[in-house]
Write an enzyme that holds these catalytic residues in place. Structure first.
Site, PDB file in Angstrom:
ATOM      1  N   SER A 128       0.830  -1.198   0.000  1.00 40.94           N
ATOM      2  CA  SER A 128       0.000   0.000   0.000  1.00 40.94           C
ATOM      3  C   SER A 128       0.866   1.250   0.000  1.00 40.94           C
ATOM      4  O   SER A 128       1.999   1.223   0.452  1.00 40.94           O
ATOM      5  CB  SER A 128      -0.902   0.003   1.227  1.00 40.94           C
ATOM      6  OG  SER A 128      -1.621   1.213   1.265  1.00 40.94           O
ATOM      7  N   LYS A 182      -4.525  -6.701   3.100  1.00 46.88           N
ATOM      8  CA  LYS A 182      -4.464  -5.538   2.196  1.00 46.88           C
ATOM      9  C   LYS A 182      -5.883  -5.149   1.732  1.00 46.88           C
ATOM     10  O   LYS A 182      -6.227  -3.977   1.648  1.00 46.88           O
ATOM     11  CB  LYS A 182      -3.572  -5.846   0.991  1.00 46.88           C
ATOM     12  CG  LYS A 182      -3.632  -4.804  -0.134  1.00 46.88           C
ATOM     13  CD  LYS A 182      -2.931  -3.529   0.229  1.00 46.88           C
ATOM     14  CE  LYS A 182      -3.173  -2.305  -0.606  1.00 46.88           C
ATOM     15  NZ  LYS A 182      -3.359  -2.372  -2.005  1.00 46.88           N
ATOM     16  N   HIS A 185      -7.579  -3.436   4.504  1.00 50.41           N
ATOM     17  CA  HIS A 185      -6.984  -2.094   4.561  1.00 50.41           C
ATOM     18  C   HIS A 185      -7.703  -1.163   3.586  1.00 50.41           C
ATOM     19  O   HIS A 185      -8.086  -0.048   3.924  1.00 50.41           O
ATOM     20  CB  HIS A 185      -5.488  -2.198   4.232  1.00 50.41           C
ATOM     21  CG  HIS A 185      -4.855  -0.914   3.796  1.00 50.41           C
ATOM     22  ND1 HIS A 185      -5.045  -0.388   2.523  1.00 50.41           N
ATOM     23  CD2 HIS A 185      -4.066  -0.039   4.431  1.00 50.41           C
ATOM     24  CE1 HIS A 185      -4.400   0.752   2.424  1.00 50.41           C
ATOM     25  NE2 HIS A 185      -3.791   0.990   3.563  1.00 50.41           N
ATOM     26  N   ASN A 186      -7.915  -1.639   2.375  1.00 57.35           N
ATOM     27  CA  ASN A 186      -8.589  -0.808   1.369  1.00 57.35           C
ATOM     28  C   ASN A 186     -10.038  -0.539   1.757  1.00 57.35           C
ATOM     29  O   ASN A 186     -10.554   0.553   1.527  1.00 57.35           O
ATOM     30  CB  ASN A 186      -8.539  -1.473  -0.008  1.00 57.35           C
ATOM     31  CG  ASN A 186      -7.173  -1.360  -0.648  1.00 57.35           C
ATOM     32  OD1 ASN A 186      -6.173  -1.183   0.045  1.00 57.35           O
ATOM     33  ND2 ASN A 186      -7.105  -1.478  -1.952  1.00 57.35           N
ATOM     34  N   GLU A 189     -10.031   2.078   4.257  1.00 58.87           N
ATOM     35  CA  GLU A 189      -9.728   3.335   3.546  1.00 58.87           C
ATOM     36  C   GLU A 189     -11.028   3.936   2.964  1.00 58.87           C
ATOM     37  O   GLU A 189     -11.274   5.127   3.088  1.00 58.87           O
ATOM     38  CB  GLU A 189      -8.726   3.018   2.443  1.00 58.87           C
ATOM     39  CG  GLU A 189      -8.304   4.171   1.575  1.00 58.87           C
ATOM     40  CD  GLU A 189      -7.391   3.666   0.441  1.00 58.87           C
ATOM     41  OE1 GLU A 189      -6.392   2.973   0.709  1.00 58.87           O
ATOM     42  OE2 GLU A 189      -7.702   3.969  -0.726  1.00 58.87           O
TER      43      GLU A 189
HETATM   44  P1  NDP Z   1      -0.923  -1.740 -14.002  1.00 59.20           P
HETATM   45  O1  NDP Z   1      -1.895  -2.376 -13.093  1.00 59.20           O
HETATM   46  O2  NDP Z   1      -1.372  -0.613 -14.846  1.00 59.20           O
HETATM   47  O3  NDP Z   1      -0.295  -2.880 -14.949  1.00 59.20           O
HETATM   48  C1  NDP Z   1       0.604  -2.566 -15.980  1.00 59.20           C
HETATM   49  C2  NDP Z   1       1.730  -3.560 -16.004  1.00 59.20           C
HETATM   50  O4  NDP Z   1       1.210  -4.891 -16.181  1.00 59.20           O
HETATM   51  C3  NDP Z   1       2.660  -3.286 -17.168  1.00 59.20           C
HETATM   52  O5  NDP Z   1       3.970  -3.555 -16.755  1.00 59.20           O
HETATM   53  C4  NDP Z   1       2.179  -4.292 -18.208  1.00 59.20           C
HETATM   54  O6  NDP Z   1       3.153  -4.633 -19.161  1.00 59.20           O
HETATM   55  C5  NDP Z   1       1.877  -5.473 -17.328  1.00 59.20           C
HETATM   56  N1  NDP Z   1       0.996  -6.447 -17.963  1.00 59.20           N
HETATM   57  C6  NDP Z   1      -0.313  -6.287 -18.274  1.00 59.20           C
HETATM   58  N2  NDP Z   1      -0.789  -7.412 -18.836  1.00 59.20           N
HETATM   59  C7  NDP Z   1       0.234  -8.297 -18.888  1.00 59.20           C
HETATM   60  C8  NDP Z   1       0.365  -9.633 -19.334  1.00 59.20           C
HETATM   61  N3  NDP Z   1      -0.676 -10.299 -19.850  1.00 59.20           N
HETATM   62  N4  NDP Z   1       1.568 -10.227 -19.226  1.00 59.20           N
HETATM   63  C9  NDP Z   1       2.619  -9.558 -18.688  1.00 59.20           C
HETATM   64  N5  NDP Z   1       2.554  -8.312 -18.242  1.00 59.20           N
HETATM   65  C10 NDP Z   1       1.374  -7.676 -18.329  1.00 59.20           C
HETATM   66  O7  NDP Z   1       0.382  -1.257 -13.182  1.00 59.20           O
HETATM   67  P2  NDP Z   1       0.535  -0.568 -11.779  1.00 59.20           P
HETATM   68  O8  NDP Z   1       1.986  -0.315 -11.632  1.00 59.20           O
HETATM   69  O9  NDP Z   1      -0.425   0.552 -11.587  1.00 59.20           O
HETATM   70  O10 NDP Z   1       0.098  -1.693 -10.744  1.00 59.20           O
HETATM   71  C11 NDP Z   1       0.765  -2.945 -10.664  1.00 59.20           C
HETATM   72  C12 NDP Z   1       0.056  -3.785  -9.620  1.00 59.20           C
HETATM   73  O11 NDP Z   1       0.146  -3.139  -8.361  1.00 59.20           O
HETATM   74  C13 NDP Z   1      -1.430  -3.993  -9.889  1.00 59.20           C
HETATM   75  O12 NDP Z   1      -1.803  -5.274  -9.477  1.00 59.20           O
HETATM   76  C14 NDP Z   1      -2.081  -2.959  -9.019  1.00 59.20           C
HETATM   77  O13 NDP Z   1      -3.398  -3.302  -8.666  1.00 59.20           O
HETATM   78  C15 NDP Z   1      -1.154  -2.961  -7.818  1.00 59.20           C
HETATM   79  N6  NDP Z   1      -1.149  -1.754  -7.028  1.00 59.20           N
HETATM   80  C16 NDP Z   1      -1.215  -0.539  -7.619  1.00 59.20           C
HETATM   81  C17 NDP Z   1      -1.222   0.616  -6.861  1.00 59.20           C
HETATM   82  C18 NDP Z   1      -1.248   1.932  -7.528  1.00 59.20           C
HETATM   83  O14 NDP Z   1      -1.307   2.940  -6.793  1.00 59.20           O
HETATM   84  N7  NDP Z   1      -1.169   2.019  -8.839  1.00 59.20           N
HETATM   85  C19 NDP Z   1      -1.132   0.565  -5.391  1.00 59.20           C
HETATM   86  C20 NDP Z   1      -0.966  -0.740  -4.877  1.00 59.20           C
HETATM   87  C21 NDP Z   1      -0.994  -1.848  -5.666  1.00 59.20           C
HETATM   88  P3  NDP Z   1       3.281  -3.784 -20.536  1.00 59.20           P
HETATM   89  O15 NDP Z   1       4.128  -2.584 -20.191  1.00 59.20           O
HETATM   90  O16 NDP Z   1       3.985  -4.711 -21.461  1.00 59.20           O
HETATM   91  O17 NDP Z   1       1.909  -3.418 -20.974  1.00 59.20           O
END
Ligand code: NDP
Length: 476
Positions: A128, A182, A185-186, A189
């Site tokens: 988080s 987690k 937690h959400n 939130e």
């Molecule tokens: P996203 O959830 O937007 O995911 C994008 C990433 O996933 C890119 O690296 C993309 O690769 C990859 N991806 C998508 N589909 C595939 C696939 N089929 N195979 C391999 N790679 C894939 O990224 P975030 O950084 O926002 O979040 C990452 C994780 O963290 C998520 O699970 C999210 O829920 C969690 N999270 C996010 C928070 C936030 O504030 N954003 C906070 C806490 C947790 P490519 O570049 O090739 O498209």
């Protein structure tokens, strides 16, 4: 040199987490499905530490020291399974796959069980704090085996937020425990944000004051019992002026709140576990209601009060009353969230340490608050508390708050200002402390229409009344 840890999935979260590991002295193997993100990370941030970039999954896995520790930070759901499927054939028994995404805990349990058969540890780790937390120190809720935590824990603790020198990272429990915590937690939130929003709305309506003045009130609250990240940022948001119109920022934003789904999961899971988390549920539903724009427009002319200024004694005490109502309702939301963790811990045999869980949330995350120290103390003093609300600190705080809380709900009802969070939290509090609930009548109704039977207050066993006949009671 083989890297200490790998991160695959280099969007905002993965990239910042990789940088955090590197800034803390770990060498980090980095990988992304499409190459551009890997190249960008390595070229932009090489000065921060050691990154080992790779294009293929094979190169990525080969660049890691054993047992390999790989953090998956991709979009939750099918993409996580796709990455696991791609990496698994390349791994060896003893390696550790970490899912740092927002996975549903049931998916984590399924993945953990499947990988265990191959001798691979799968740790579902709740992270988080968003983008900034990932870089500067998130709150980390790791699940998975003790063995995986022994190898992984020191790295995670190093990059986590610290409060009073203590890492906001504690091994929560096996398989899905980390992602479950987690999720809760959400959910908390959601509740916290809803309660703050209700405080804002009622004060603005009831006192007819500007967002700027409200910002000052919230800032003042932040130096007391309510000291928390969410109160702090609320003051910032209320202070913001829209450059284009000169209006308060809060007045130019569409009033339809979004939700990503973890709040909904929290409520769905609570229903399955039979835990009343009404505060969290009301917050999720309030967001849903906000999004029903057409219905709201159609109902706009329905009769009832539409805000208005309060006066006299009510006006004099409203700010302090709302502060106390917020504090009390927040206690209820946390108590309900912890009840949900307790229920899951029993159901799945996780043995979650509740006091330690409260320490994880003290820093790095959205719900970080001074008040979490009190929760930790409560569970450390008595591990089998029937409810957080009966712990001496909370019981006393509720005693001090409850009259204000009732005044706030009454005022809101009179003004027609919706406060589902305050009202449901108060109803929960009253329900909890009520000696006899009207559930007795419901049992009677159930026995009448469905012969569902009932239990008596004065004798063991189940009974049924012959409602359609002589109305005699018989043992069921
Ligand atoms: P996203 O959830 O937007 O995911 C994008 C990433 O996933 C890119 O690296 C993309 O690769 C990859 N991806 C998508 N589909 C595939 C696939 N089929 N195979 C391999 N790679 C894939 O990224 P975030 O950084 O926002 O979040 C990452 C994780 O963290 C998520 O699970 C999210 O829920 C969690 N999270 C996010 C928070 C936030 O504030 N954003 C906070 C806490 C947790 P490519 O570049 O090739 O498209």
């Amino acid at each position: 040199m083989a890297a200490d840890i790998g991160v695959t999935g280099l969007a905002v979260m993965g990239r910042n987490l990789a940088r955090n590991f590197a800034r803390n002295g770990f060498s980090v193997a980095v990988h992304n499905r499409s190459r551009a993100k890997t190249d960008a990370l390595v070229s932009e941030f090489a000065h921060e530490g050691t990154f080992v970039g790779s294009v293929t999954a094979e190169e990525f896995v080969a660049s890691l020291s054993t047992p390999r520790k790989i953090v998956i930070m991709v979009k939750a759901g099918a993409p996580t399974d796709a990455v696991i499927d791609e990496l698994t054939p390349l791994l060896e028994p003893g390696d550790i796959l970490v899912d740092g995404g927002n996975a549903h805990f049931a998916d984590t349990r399924r993945r953990e069980a499947a990988l265990k058969e191959k001798g691979i540890h799968f740790a579902g780790v709740g992270i988080s704090g968003g983008e900034e937390g990932a870089l500067l120190g998130p709150s980390i809720m790791p699940g998975g085996s003790e063995e995986s935590y022994a190898a992984l824990g020191p790295l995670l603790e190093k990059i986590s937020a610290k409060v009073d020198g203590t890492p906001c990272c504690v091994h929560v429990g096996p398989d899905g425990a980390g992602h479950f915590v987690k999720m809760v937690h959400n959910g908390i939130e959601y509740a916290d944000m809803q309660l703050i929003a209700e405080s804002y709305d009622l004060l603005r309506q009831g006192l007819d004051i500007s967002p700027k003045e409200l910002a000052g009130i919230f800032r003042g609250w932040n130096s007391g019992e309510l000291d928390s990240y969410l109160i702090e940022i609320t003051a910032e948001v209320l202070d913001q002026v829209d450059a284009a119109t000169g209006k308060a920022f809060v007045d130019i934003v569409l009033d339809q709140a979004e939700q990503k789904g973890t709040g909904r999961w929290t409520v769905q899971t609570a229903l399955e576990l039979g835990v009343p988390i009404s505060g969290i549920a009301e917050a999720v539903f309030a967001r849903s209601l906000s999004g029903h724009a057409e219905q709201r427009a159609a109902a706009a002319d329905l009769p009832g009060p539409r805000g208005g200024r309060v006066s006299g004694a009510v006006a004099e005490t409203l700010v302090e009353d709302v502060r106390l109502a917020l504090y009390a309702s927040k206690m209820v939301a946390y108590a309900q969230g912890f009840d949900q963790i307790i229920a899951a811990s029993k159901e799945f045999g996780w043995n979650v340490d509740l006091g330690a869980t409260a320490t994880i949330w003290r820093g790095g995350c959205i719900i970080r608050a001074r008040f979490l120290d009190r929760i930790r103390e409560a569970y450390e003093t008595s591990g089998d508390l029937a409810s957080l609300l009966v712990a001496p600190f909370f019981a006393k705080a509720l005693e001090q708050a409850q009259e204000s809380w009732r005044r706030v709900v009454t005022t809101a009802v009179e003004l027609g200002v919706p406060t589902p969070g305050f009202a449901s939290a108060l109803a929960y509090y009253d329900g909890l402390r009520r000696e006899r609930l009207p559930a007795a009548l419901i049992q009677g109704q159930r026995d009448f229409f469905g012969a569902h039977t009932y239990r008596r207050v004065d004798r063991e066993g189940s009974f049924h009344v012959d409602w359609s006949g002589e109305r005699e009671e018989n043992p069921a």
